[in-house]
Structures are given as C-alpha cells and as structure tokens.
Scaffold this motif. Structure first.
Motif, PDB file in Angstrom:
ATOM      1  N   MET A 159       0.834  -1.199   0.000  1.00 24.29           N
ATOM      2  CA  MET A 159       0.000   0.000   0.000  1.00 24.29           C
ATOM      3  C   MET A 159       0.871   1.253   0.000  1.00 24.29           C
ATOM      4  SD  MET A 159      -1.318   2.693   1.925  1.00 24.29           S
ATOM      5  CE  MET A 159      -1.101   2.226   3.645  1.00 24.29           C
ATOM      6  N   LEU A 160       1.927   1.236   0.784  1.00 18.61           N
ATOM      7  CA  LEU A 160       2.830   2.388   0.833  1.00 18.61           C
ATOM      8  C   LEU A 160       3.574   2.556  -0.492  1.00 18.61           C
ATOM      9  CD1 LEU A 160       4.263   1.903   4.441  1.00 18.61           C
ATOM     10  CD2 LEU A 160       2.413   3.414   3.706  1.00 18.61           C
ATOM     11  N   GLU A 161       3.937   1.442  -1.115  1.00 14.69           N
ATOM     12  CA  GLU A 161       4.637   1.518  -2.399  1.00 14.69           C
ATOM     13  C   GLU A 161       3.721   1.975  -3.533  1.00 14.69           C
ATOM     14  OE1 GLU A 161       6.755  -1.952  -3.506  1.00 14.69           O
ATOM     15  OE2 GLU A 161       8.257  -1.757  -1.911  1.00 14.69           O
ATOM     16  N   SER A 162       2.417   1.938  -3.290  1.00 16.89           N
ATOM     17  CA  SER A 162       1.484   2.364  -4.334  1.00 16.89           C
ATOM     18  C   SER A 162       1.685   3.833  -4.701  1.00 16.89           C
ATOM     19  CB  SER A 162       0.037   2.137  -3.889  1.00 16.89           C
ATOM     20  OG  SER A 162      -0.330   3.021  -2.825  1.00 16.89           O
ATOM     21  N   ALA A 163       2.353   4.594  -3.841  1.00 18.49           N
ATOM     22  CA  ALA A 163       2.632   5.999  -4.153  1.00 18.49           C
ATOM     23  C   ALA A 163       3.453   6.130  -5.434  1.00 18.49           C
ATOM     24  CB  ALA A 163       3.371   6.654  -2.986  1.00 18.49           C
ATOM     25  N   VAL A 164       4.202   5.089  -5.778  1.00 16.22           N
ATOM     26  CA  VAL A 164       5.047   5.124  -6.969  1.00 16.22           C
ATOM     27  C   VAL A 164       4.210   5.255  -8.239  1.00 16.22           C
ATOM     28  CG1 VAL A 164       6.707   3.787  -8.336  1.00 16.22           C
ATOM     29  CG2 VAL A 164       6.902   3.839  -5.852  1.00 16.22           C
ATOM     30  N   VAL A 165       2.993   4.708  -8.228  1.00 16.99           N
ATOM     31  CA  VAL A 165       2.196   4.718  -9.460  1.00 16.99           C
ATOM     32  C   VAL A 165       1.735   6.124  -9.835  1.00 16.99           C
ATOM     33  CG1 VAL A 165       1.440   2.352  -9.013  1.00 16.99           C
ATOM     34  CG2 VAL A 165      -0.059   4.255  -8.389  1.00 16.99           C
ATOM     35  N   SER A 166       1.970   7.083  -8.974  1.00 15.98           N
ATOM     36  CA  SER A 166       1.698   8.476  -9.343  1.00 15.98           C
ATOM     37  C   SER A 166       2.564   8.898 -10.525  1.00 15.98           C
ATOM     38  CB  SER A 166       1.951   9.407  -8.158  1.00 15.98           C
ATOM     39  OG  SER A 166       3.327   9.391  -7.767  1.00 15.98           O
ATOM     40  N   GLN A 167       3.661   8.174 -10.753  1.00 18.35           N
ATOM     41  CA  GLN A 167       4.575   8.496 -11.854  1.00 18.35           C
ATOM     42  C   GLN A 167       3.979   8.198 -13.229  1.00 18.35           C
ATOM     43  OE1 GLN A 167       7.607  10.078 -11.304  1.00 18.35           O
ATOM     44  NE2 GLN A 167       6.687  10.194  -9.274  1.00 18.35           N
ATOM     45  N   ILE A 168       2.897   7.420 -13.254  1.00 24.34           N
ATOM     46  CA  ILE A 168       2.217   7.192 -14.536  1.00 24.34           C
ATOM     47  C   ILE A 168       0.826   7.836 -14.519  1.00 24.34           C
ATOM     48  CG2 ILE A 168       3.517   5.096 -15.071  1.00 24.34           C
ATOM     49  CD1 ILE A 168       1.043   3.476 -14.218  1.00 24.34           C
ATOM     50  N   ALA A 169       0.699   8.850 -13.670  1.00 24.18           N
ATOM     51  CA  ALA A 169      -0.506   9.697 -13.618  1.00 24.18           C
ATOM     52  C   ALA A 169      -1.744   8.983 -13.094  1.00 24.18           C
ATOM     53  CB  ALA A 169      -0.797  10.313 -14.980  1.00 24.18           C
ATOM     54  N   VAL A 170      -1.565   7.985 -12.249  1.00 20.46           N
ATOM     55  CA  VAL A 170      -2.700   7.411 -11.536  1.00 20.46           C
ATOM     56  C   VAL A 170      -3.022   8.342 -10.380  1.00 20.46           C
ATOM     57  CG1 VAL A 170      -3.562   5.459 -10.199  1.00 20.46           C
ATOM     58  CG2 VAL A 170      -2.087   5.053 -12.168  1.00 20.46           C
ATOM     59  N   ARG A 171      -4.240   8.791 -10.291  1.00 20.41           N
ATOM     60  CA  ARG A 171      -4.577   9.834  -9.319  1.00 20.41           C
ATOM     61  C   ARG A 171      -4.881   9.234  -7.945  1.00 20.41           C
ATOM     62  NH1 ARG A 171      -7.881  14.878 -11.633  1.00 20.41           N
ATOM     63  NH2 ARG A 171      -7.183  15.555  -9.569  1.00 20.41           N
TER      64      ARG A 171
END
Length: 222
Positions: A159-171
């Motif tokens: 869940m904490l690593e999910s912050a990385v997906v902001s790099q592909i513009a997942v809001r």
C-alpha cells in the motif's frame, strides 16, 4: 525566518484528498486479492514435481525481487506499448503491483507450506483425500495461519509503495498531494496531512486484515 502554518486550503482540497485515498484503497484491494491468489498457486507450483514449472516460478520470483518496482512499472506502462500492448494507467498500476506483491508473497506462502508437518498430508491421504483436497483443506489453512502476520505486513508495504504509481498519472493519494502542493504552494502542510493519512490507512488496513483473519482462520491470528 518564520513560517506560519496555513490549513485553510484543506477545506477546498478535501474532495481531492478523499478521491486519492479511495483510489489508493482500490489499488491495494485489487492487488491484495489477486496477489495472494497468484502467490498460493505459484508457491504450490514451486513445490511441484515438475522441474520446469518449479524453475520458471523461481526465475520469476528472483527477477521481480531483484529489480526496482519503479522499473517494473515503467516496463509495463511505457515498454509494452512498443510491442502493441497499451494499458490504461490504473490497469497498468494494478498489474505491476500484483506482479510485485505476488513475487514476495510467494516466498511467504511457501515458508508457511514448508512449516506444516508432512505427517498432516500423509494422514489426510491415508484417509482417502485427494492431493488437491489435502492442499486446500489441510495444508493451506494451517500455512496461512502461520504466515498471517508476515502477509499482513506485506500488504501494508505494498500500500505504501502504491505511491510510486503516481509516476504514470494514476490519481491516487501521492498524485493528488503533488497537484495540491503545486496549486497551494503549501508543501509542508500538504505532505504533513498526506503522511498522517498514509499512517491512518496503514493502521486501518492492518486492523481490518487481523479482524478478517481471525474470522476466517480462527484463533491464533494476530
């Protein structure tokens, strides 16, 4: 030089923050279900009598565990379109997170399977149960109870690593935080609030999983 805290912007930003938190929860919910199911299958395959299948699973686990999650995410989202496979950002994020989590939980589940005494399986087979029934009804429940704390921690880490997906513009939450601090110029307050939300989500997820584990697996889950 003094700095005055200002949280007045938070009232107008509450909707965006709530949307980001909801997206984070959606990502981790999908990832947890898919990742654990896949890891159970892979852990069983890793211990099968088919050497080729076992080695294939071992290679997958080693590749995923020894490469950065960000690179895996970029490979799926930016690399696959080169061969004609284009994925929506949310789908790409769930796929990358699932593949990453499954690799780690495969080892966790495998450790649980190895911890179940072999005599349990032999006794079940002697009673007439088939191999698949022995795995599902005898071995797997005991293994899950043993590994539940480690499994819970892995879900929180993912869940904490999910912050990385902001790099592909997942809001999700981190992406919304980036947008908010760019608009309000209140980076300290923005990331302070988001940090507290991540902390709250971590504690809530852990409690939810422990309560669910006790309900499904019985006593001994913590």
């Amino acid at each position: 030089m003094g700095y005055s805290l200002d949280f007045r912007w938070l009232h107008d930003a509450a909707g965006a923050i709530a949307h980001g938190a909801a997206m984070t929860l959606l990502l981790i919910a999908c990832t947890t279900v898919l990742g654990i199911l896949i890891s159970i299958l892979l852990a069983a395959a890793r211990r099968s009598r088919y050497d080729l299948l076992s080695k294939a699973v071992a290679i997958y686990v080693e590749v995923i565990r020894n490469t950065p999650f960000l690179v895996q995410l970029f490979f799926i989202f930016f690399g696959l379109p080169s061969i004609g496979i284009r994925l929506d950002p949310i789908v790409a994020a769930i796929l990358a997170m699932t593949l990453n989590m499954a690799a780690y939980t495969t080892e966790i589940v495998g450790a649980g399977l190895d911890a179940v005494p072999r005599g349990q399986s032999e006794a079940a087979l002697a009673l007439g149960l088939r191999q698949r029934q022995v795995f599902i009804k005898v071995v797997l429940p005991q293994a899950l109870k043993v590994i539940f704390p480690a499994l819970t921690s892995q879900v929180v880490i993912m869940m904490l690593e999910s912050a990385v997906v902001s790099q592909i513009a997942v809001r999700e939450l981190a992406h919304e935080a980036d947008l908010l601090q760019a608009r309000t110029f209140r980076s300290f307050e923005t990331y302070l609030v988001v940090t507290m939300i991540y902390l709250g989500l971590s504690m809530a997820i852990r409690r939810f999983l422990v309560a669910g584990g006790r309900r499904v697996l019985g006593a001994g889950v913590s």
